[in-house]
Every structure is written in structure tokens, then in C-alpha cells.
Motif scaffolding. Structure first.
Motif, PDB file in Angstrom:
ATOM      1  N   THR A 131       0.848  -1.230  -0.053  1.00 62.06           N
ATOM      2  CA  THR A 131      -0.029  -0.016   0.027  1.00 62.06           C
ATOM      3  C   THR A 131       0.723   1.362  -0.104  1.00 62.06           C
ATOM      4  O   THR A 131       1.845   1.091   0.695  1.00 62.06           O
ATOM      5  N   VAL A 132       0.553   2.404  -1.061  1.00 55.77           N
ATOM      6  CA  VAL A 132       1.141   3.351  -1.107  1.00 55.77           C
ATOM      7  C   VAL A 132       0.478   4.570  -1.093  1.00 55.77           C
ATOM      8  O   VAL A 132      -0.786   4.544  -1.428  1.00 55.77           O
ATOM      9  N   PRO A 133       1.094   5.798  -0.621  1.00 57.51           N
ATOM     10  CA  PRO A 133       0.181   6.897  -0.574  1.00 57.51           C
ATOM     11  C   PRO A 133       0.551   7.523  -2.065  1.00 57.51           C
ATOM     12  O   PRO A 133       1.230   7.273  -2.746  1.00 57.51           O
ATOM     13  N   VAL A 134      -0.823   8.251  -2.187  1.00 58.77           N
ATOM     14  CA  VAL A 134      -1.020   9.010  -3.374  1.00 58.77           C
ATOM     15  C   VAL A 134      -0.093  10.212  -3.434  1.00 58.77           C
ATOM     16  O   VAL A 134       0.028  10.993  -2.497  1.00 58.77           O
ATOM     17  N   GLY A 135       0.685  10.429  -4.506  1.00 54.72           N
ATOM     18  CA  GLY A 135       1.577  11.376  -4.326  1.00 54.72           C
ATOM     19  C   GLY A 135       1.161  12.824  -4.654  1.00 54.72           C
ATOM     20  O   GLY A 135       0.067  12.808  -5.097  1.00 54.72           O
ATOM     21  N   GLU A 136       2.048  13.648  -4.748  1.00 58.67           N
ATOM     22  CA  GLU A 136       1.576  15.153  -5.315  1.00 58.67           C
ATOM     23  C   GLU A 136       0.965  14.925  -6.833  1.00 58.67           C
ATOM     24  O   GLU A 136       1.298  14.216  -7.711  1.00 58.67           O
ATOM     25  N   ASN A 137      -0.019  15.732  -6.784  1.00 60.54           N
ATOM     26  CA  ASN A 137      -0.869  15.893  -8.134  1.00 60.54           C
ATOM     27  C   ASN A 137      -1.551  14.765  -8.377  1.00 60.54           C
ATOM     28  O   ASN A 137      -1.927  14.346  -9.678  1.00 60.54           O
ATOM     29  N   GLY A 138      -1.649  13.607  -7.654  1.00 56.29           N
ATOM     30  CA  GLY A 138      -2.290  12.472  -7.889  1.00 56.29           C
ATOM     31  C   GLY A 138      -1.522  11.352  -8.197  1.00 56.29           C
ATOM     32  O   GLY A 138      -2.029  10.326  -8.552  1.00 56.29           O
ATOM     33  N   LEU A 139      -0.236  11.559  -8.459  1.00 55.48           N
ATOM     34  CA  LEU A 139       0.898  10.562  -9.001  1.00 55.48           C
ATOM     35  C   LEU A 139       0.734   9.343  -8.025  1.00 55.48           C
ATOM     36  O   LEU A 139       0.600   9.368  -6.828  1.00 55.48           O
ATOM     37  N   VAL A 140       0.441   8.076  -8.688  1.00 58.90           N
ATOM     38  CA  VAL A 140       0.562   6.903  -8.250  1.00 58.90           C
ATOM     39  C   VAL A 140       1.713   5.964  -8.622  1.00 58.90           C
ATOM     40  O   VAL A 140       1.945   5.971 -10.096  1.00 58.90           O
ATOM     41  N   PHE A 141       2.497   5.416  -8.036  1.00 59.94           N
ATOM     42  CA  PHE A 141       3.716   4.821  -8.140  1.00 59.94           C
ATOM     43  C   PHE A 141       4.028   3.702  -7.054  1.00 59.94           C
ATOM     44  O   PHE A 141       4.014   3.840  -6.023  1.00 59.94           O
ATOM     45  N   ALA A 142       3.579   2.145  -7.553  1.00 57.62           N
ATOM     46  CA  ALA A 142       3.751   1.262  -6.639  1.00 57.62           C
ATOM     47  C   ALA A 142       4.488   0.051  -7.246  1.00 57.62           C
ATOM     48  O   ALA A 142       4.414  -0.085  -8.505  1.00 57.62           O
ATOM     49  N   LEU A 143       4.828  -0.807  -6.607  1.00 60.68           N
ATOM     50  CA  LEU A 143       5.669  -2.181  -6.898  1.00 60.68           C
ATOM     51  C   LEU A 143       5.287  -3.212  -5.879  1.00 60.68           C
ATOM     52  O   LEU A 143       5.240  -3.102  -4.663  1.00 60.68           O
ATOM     53  N   VAL A 144       4.889  -4.326  -6.507  1.00 62.77           N
ATOM     54  CA  VAL A 144       4.641  -5.550  -5.967  1.00 62.77           C
ATOM     55  C   VAL A 144       5.091  -6.542  -6.394  1.00 62.77           C
ATOM     56  O   VAL A 144       5.388  -6.753  -7.712  1.00 62.77           O
ATOM     57  N   ARG A 145       5.631  -7.744  -5.820  1.00 60.59           N
ATOM     58  CA  ARG A 145       5.976  -9.126  -6.388  1.00 60.59           C
ATOM     59  C   ARG A 145       4.604  -9.924  -6.605  1.00 60.59           C
ATOM     60  O   ARG A 145       3.673  -9.782  -6.031  1.00 60.59           O
ATOM     61  N   THR A 146       4.657 -10.478  -7.987  1.00 65.08           N
ATOM     62  CA  THR A 146       3.468 -11.395  -8.298  1.00 65.08           C
ATOM     63  C   THR A 146       4.293 -12.633  -8.604  1.00 65.08           C
ATOM     64  O   THR A 146       5.672 -12.935  -8.728  1.00 65.08           O
ATOM     65  N   SER A 147       3.337 -13.565  -9.189  1.00 69.04           N
ATOM     66  CA  SER A 147       3.710 -14.956  -9.557  1.00 69.04           C
ATOM     67  C   SER A 147       3.753 -14.912 -11.067  1.00 69.04           C
ATOM     68  O   SER A 147       3.017 -14.278 -11.747  1.00 69.04           O
ATOM     69  N   VAL A 148       4.819 -15.790 -11.625  1.00 68.55           N
ATOM     70  CA  VAL A 148       4.911 -16.115 -13.020  1.00 68.55           C
ATOM     71  C   VAL A 148       3.742 -17.226 -13.026  1.00 68.55           C
ATOM     72  O   VAL A 148       3.889 -18.251 -12.616  1.00 68.55           O
ATOM     73  N   LEU A 149       2.807 -17.106 -14.109  1.00 70.47           N
ATOM     74  CA  LEU A 149       1.895 -17.992 -14.196  1.00 70.47           C
ATOM     75  C   LEU A 149       2.464 -19.046 -15.357  1.00 70.47           C
ATOM     76  O   LEU A 149       2.068 -20.444 -15.359  1.00 70.47           O
ATOM     77  N   SER A 150       3.215 -18.634 -16.343  1.00 74.76           N
ATOM     78  CA  SER A 150       3.732 -19.571 -17.190  1.00 74.76           C
ATOM     79  C   SER A 150       4.864 -18.678 -17.835  1.00 74.76           C
ATOM     80  O   SER A 150       5.010 -17.740 -18.330  1.00 74.76           O
ATOM     81  N   ARG A 151       5.751 -19.649 -18.402  1.00 76.09           N
ATOM     82  CA  ARG A 151       7.067 -19.367 -19.297  1.00 76.09           C
ATOM     83  C   ARG A 151       6.940 -19.906 -20.714  1.00 76.09           C
ATOM     84  O   ARG A 151       7.879 -19.760 -21.459  1.00 76.09           O
ATOM     85  N   ALA A 152       5.859 -20.200 -21.002  1.00 75.31           N
ATOM     86  CA  ALA A 152       5.629 -20.708 -22.386  1.00 75.31           C
ATOM     87  C   ALA A 152       5.377 -19.396 -23.306  1.00 75.31           C
ATOM     88  O   ALA A 152       4.880 -18.280 -23.034  1.00 75.31           O
ATOM     89  N   GLY A 153       6.099 -19.251 -24.615  1.00 71.49           N
ATOM     90  CA  GLY A 153       5.892 -18.333 -25.649  1.00 71.49           C
ATOM     91  C   GLY A 153       6.939 -17.448 -25.334  1.00 71.49           C
ATOM     92  O   GLY A 153       8.088 -17.639 -24.306  1.00 71.49           O
ATOM     93  N   GLU A 154       7.285 -16.120 -25.989  1.00 69.58           N
ATOM     94  CA  GLU A 154       8.212 -15.323 -25.905  1.00 69.58           C
ATOM     95  C   GLU A 154       8.469 -14.715 -24.733  1.00 69.58           C
ATOM     96  O   GLU A 154       9.634 -14.625 -24.190  1.00 69.58           O
ATOM     97  N   TYR A 155       7.159 -14.345 -24.039  1.00 71.59           N
ATOM     98  CA  TYR A 155       7.415 -13.547 -22.802  1.00 71.59           C
ATOM     99  C   TYR A 155       6.680 -14.316 -21.607  1.00 71.59           C
ATOM    100  O   TYR A 155       5.660 -14.769 -22.065  1.00 71.59           O
ATOM    101  N   PRO A 156       6.839 -14.355 -20.588  1.00 67.97           N
ATOM    102  CA  PRO A 156       6.179 -14.830 -19.388  1.00 67.97           C
ATOM    103  C   PRO A 156       5.016 -14.367 -19.218  1.00 67.97           C
ATOM    104  O   PRO A 156       4.862 -13.147 -19.579  1.00 67.97           O
TER     105      PRO A 156
END
Length: 179
Positions: A131-156
Motif C-alpha cells: 500500500t502506497v500513499p498517493v503523491g503530489e498531483n495524484g501521482l501513483v507509483f507502486a511495486l509488488v511481487r507477483t507470480s509467474v503463471l507461465s513461461r511458454a511463449g516469447e514472454y512470461p
């Protein structure tokens, strides 16, 4: 979101990555989580999130970096509507671990603009939550770890986190799924 951390060594690495693309890009925020940093850089018309990984005590740039047009409204909305973030731009990396082994996890960053009544944004995945606070002028910037669902194809294929914007009147407005 931290503008105070702009002296972090990952910022210098990120600046080196984008300088040849647009010399006007300047760092505006950094988020550091475990071995990953996400650096937000902006110019008058572009926005880049550069993921920088700490490998053996050194901050290392990724092999590929992409950006988006800077989509901030000149007049910030007063109230959060059914789509709580405008100009939302998700970015993720599922790069191999420093050991060159593929990871079951990816890092997912979101930028966007929230309305004036928004106070914080939460990202929730099966692997992490932040959870991150909303910044100046409404700017949102957030980072979270997620799961890789599949590595089939060119991009995971990576899990898309649930995104919610909390307002000053207590509402928690979910971001609708992207088509």
C-alpha cells in the motif's frame, strides 16, 4: 513512493539506461523492495519505469526498458470514479535470478493518476501486497511481487495484481480488469 531516495545507486543506473532515449528524462521517485528497485523517470511527454536488480551488491540494469507517453491530466479529477486511476501504465519484469535460474516470481509496477480524494493505493497478488500513499498531483507509483503463471511463449505470463484506490471517505475502489 520516495523522492527522498533519489541518491540511491539504482537511480544512477536507471538514468544511464534512459539517457540515450531521451536526455530530458529525470528521476522523480524510487521504490526499493528486497533485491529490486523500480525507478520512475519522467520528461514533459514520457514516463519510464526502470527495474534495477541488486546482484552481488551491485545494481544492474535490465536488458530491455520500455516507456509510455506521460498521461497526466492537467486538471486532476476531484472525486474517484469507477476507473480510479487515469493514464495507468503497468510494467513488469520476470528476469532470471542472479544465479541465471528462472524465478517463479516477477515484479509488477504501476503508475497512474488518482483523483484529489484518493489517499492510498493497494496492490495485492498471491505472492505479496503493498500500500502506497498517493503523491503530489495524484501521482501513483507502486511495486509488488507477483507470480509467474507461465513461461511458454516469447514472454512470461505474470499474475496481474488487484489494484484498489482508497479515498478520504473510506471507499476502496477497485481498478477494473484491463481488456
Amino acid at each position: 513512493m520516495s523522492a527522498s531516495g533519489l541518491g540511491h545507486p539504482a537511480v544512477v543506473v536507471a538514468e544511464g539506461v534512459v539517457h540515450s532515449l531521451d536526455a530530458e528524462l529525470v528521476p522523480v521517485a524510487i521504490l526499493v523492495r528486497a533485491e529490486m528497485a523500480a525507478v520512475l523517470l519522467e520528461s514533459s511527454d514520457k514516463r519510464f519505469v526502470v527495474f534495477v536488480r541488486c546482484e552481488n551488491g551491485r545494481w544492474v540494469a535490465p536488458g530491455m526498458t520500455t516507456g509510455t507517453p506521460r498521461r497526466m491530466k492537467e486538471q486532476q479529477d476531484a472525486e474517484t470514479g469507477p476507473v480510479p486511476l487515469t493514464g495507468m501504465s503497468p510494467r513488469w519484469t520476470a528476469a532470471a535470478e542472479p544465479t541465471d535460474e528462472e524465478s517463479d516470481f516477477a515484479w509488477f509496477a504501476v503508475t497512474g493518476q488518482a483523483a484529489a480524494d484518493a489517499v492510498e493505493v493497494s496492490l495485492t497478488s498471491s505472492a505479496d501486497a503493498t500500500t502506497v500513499p498517493v503523491g503530489e498531483n495524484g501521482l501513483v507509483f507502486a511495486l509488488v511481487r507477483t507470480s509467474v503463471l507461465s513461461r511458454a511463449g516469447e514472454y512470461p505470463e505474470v499474475e496481474l495484481p488487484e489494484i484498489r484506490v482508497r479515498t478520504n471517505d473510506g471507499r476502496a475502489v477497485p481498478m477494473p480488469p484491463r481488456p
